[in-house]
Scaffold this motif. Structure first.
Motif, short mmCIF file in Angstrom:
data_model
loop_
_atom_site.label_atom_id
_atom_site.label_comp_id
_atom_site.label_asym_id
_atom_site.label_seq_id
_atom_site.Cartn_x
_atom_site.Cartn_y
_atom_site.Cartn_z
N LYS A 301 -8.45 36.51 -97.86
CA LYS A 301 -7.27 37.09 -98.51
C LYS A 301 -6.15 37.37 -97.51
O LYS A 301 -4.96 37.28 -97.84
CB LYS A 301 -7.66 38.37 -99.25
N ARG A 302 -6.50 37.66 -96.27
CA ARG A 302 -5.48 38.10 -95.32
C ARG A 302 -4.51 36.99 -94.90
O ARG A 302 -3.40 37.29 -94.44
CB ARG A 302 -6.14 38.72 -94.08
N ILE A 303 -4.87 35.71 -95.06
CA ILE A 303 -3.94 34.66 -94.64
C ILE A 303 -2.92 34.34 -95.73
O ILE A 303 -1.94 33.65 -95.46
CB ILE A 303 -4.67 33.38 -94.20
N GLY A 304 -3.14 34.82 -96.93
CA GLY A 304 -2.18 34.59 -98.00
C GLY A 304 -2.37 33.26 -98.70
O GLY A 304 -2.95 32.31 -98.17
N ARG A 305 -1.85 33.18 -99.89
CA ARG A 305 -2.02 31.99 -100.74
C ARG A 305 -1.41 30.74 -100.13
O ARG A 305 -2.02 29.66 -100.13
CB ARG A 305 -1.42 32.28 -102.12
#
Length: 377
Positions: A301-305
């Motif tokens: 989740k931390r790297i973003g979509r």
């Protein structure tokens, strides 16, 4: 500061800490004196000075604090180093043969290990202070503490040629956490490097990210490229990604010491069914809400979509399956220039020359972003 009314002998104290650590769910607990010289700092300086940290500017910013455990906290005397086994039940490299499926690194297929380990470390720290007194500080990965050299100093294993910790009991599959304390704890014997002439991890790297044994150039590492790199991944590395869309397990998975490790028993770290072998086509269709829902409480989740879908599109291009152009085409109109650029590259891998030329001409007529235009040209 909490003080103890009755002080056990040093040996008893270490045994009691190990017993409590096991009760809390840690698979291994060891001790190190943090005041001794720290040769790992020299290797870190060389790594940063050579620019091998890439865009991880925080490594350079915190270089002085990383240089020695006491640079983090001058009063520290001992470290309690903890490990949790996360060896997978199956061979993670088998997923690389399923080109239409995404390969997510083993550590990122379940709940975020940072949350799990930090909660257990805090519980152990509360027990430790309540039982023996003394100030202490808790660390897990995100803090500028060099945990792998610290684990080696505590005798949990050694840093292998792939620069990761190798354990005789757990192979290359240990999550680490540490507690620094002012207590004088009896240190364990330092781990001894036992890789011998083996170079399986070096030879397994798809992008030749190891300039020499025990050295890593993060700028070539698939874990860095798919997780830390914010912009487009350099073209020279894209084919080598295969279907790896978050991290890379190759150098870990081939380590011969893994044969002595049992599969990890921690349920929260076990792979979620939806993340074991997700289809690239489904992942490419994720919008921001769908991405956040799929990776709730998960490290991806931390790297973003946008960065994640970028990786998925490179993997789609690497399938060589023209039928999967149906998953790429909608992303040519994506709101994110990073995603559109990756989709352009994938189109070039999946379409025949005539079809690609037609799509390219149409897209260049409406594309304003210079990086996306560069992908088409």
């Amino acid at each position: 500061m909490t003080t103890s009314t009755s002080e056990p002998t040093a040996a008893t104290r270490e045994d009691l800490i190990r017993q409590e650590a096991r009760r809390l769910g840690f698979d291994i607990c060891a001790f190190a004196d943090v005041r001794e010289p720290w040769p790992a700092s020299g290797r870190l300086v060389e790594f940063v000075e050579a620019g091998r940290h890439g865009q991880m500017g925080w490594m350079a910013d915190t270089l002085e604090r990383r240089g020695h455990p006491t640079a983090m906290w001058a009063e520290a005397r001992s470290a309690v180093v903890l490990g949790v086994n996360y060896r997978p039940k199956d061979d993670p490299l088998a997923r690389l043969e399923r080109r239409d499926r995404g390969a997510i690194s083993v550590y990122a297929q379940g709940d975020d290990y940072h949350d799990l380990i930090k909660s257990r470390l805090k519980a152990l720290a509360r027990w430790l202070q309540g039982r023996f007194g003394g100030e202490l500080k808790v660390f897990v990965d995100t803090a500028p503490l060099m945990e792998k050299p610290l684990a080696e100093r505590a005798g949990m294993g050694w840093q292998g040629k792939h620069t990761n910790l190798v354990s005789r009991d757990f192979g290359s599959w240990l999550f680490l956490g540490s507690i620094l304390t002012v207590l004088e704890l009896a240190p364990d014997e330092t781990g001894v490097e036992s890789c011998g002439s083996c170079r399986a991890c070096l030879d397994a790297c798809p992008t030749n990210a190891f300039p020499a044994p025990f050295q890593l150039d993060a700028r070539r590492c698939i874990s860095y490229l798919t997780i830390e790199l914010k912009g487009p991944i350099p073209r020279e590395f894209r084919p080598a990604l295969g279907n790896r869309i978050y991290g890379c397990d190759d150098c870990l998975a081939v380590c011969p010491w893994n044969k002595f490790a049992k599969a990890g028993a921690e349920a929260r770290l076990a792979a979620r069914e939806a993340l074991e072998a997700p289809t690239l086509e489904d992942l490419a269709a994720l919008d921001d809400a769908g991405f956040r829902a799929l990776f709730a409480r998960n490290p991806v989740k931390r790297i973003g979509r946008d960065r994640f879908v970028r990786n998925v599109l490179y993997a789609l291009g690497n399938t060589g399956d023209p039928e999967l152009m149906r998953a790429v085409e909608p992303r040519l109109d994506d709101a994110s220039a990073l995603v559109r650029g990756a989709a352009a590259w994938a189109a070039g891998r999946l379409l025949d020359p005539a079809a690609y030329a037609a799509v390219r001409q149409a897209r260049l007529a409406q594309e304003a972003d210079p990086e996306v235009r560069a992908e088409w040209t």
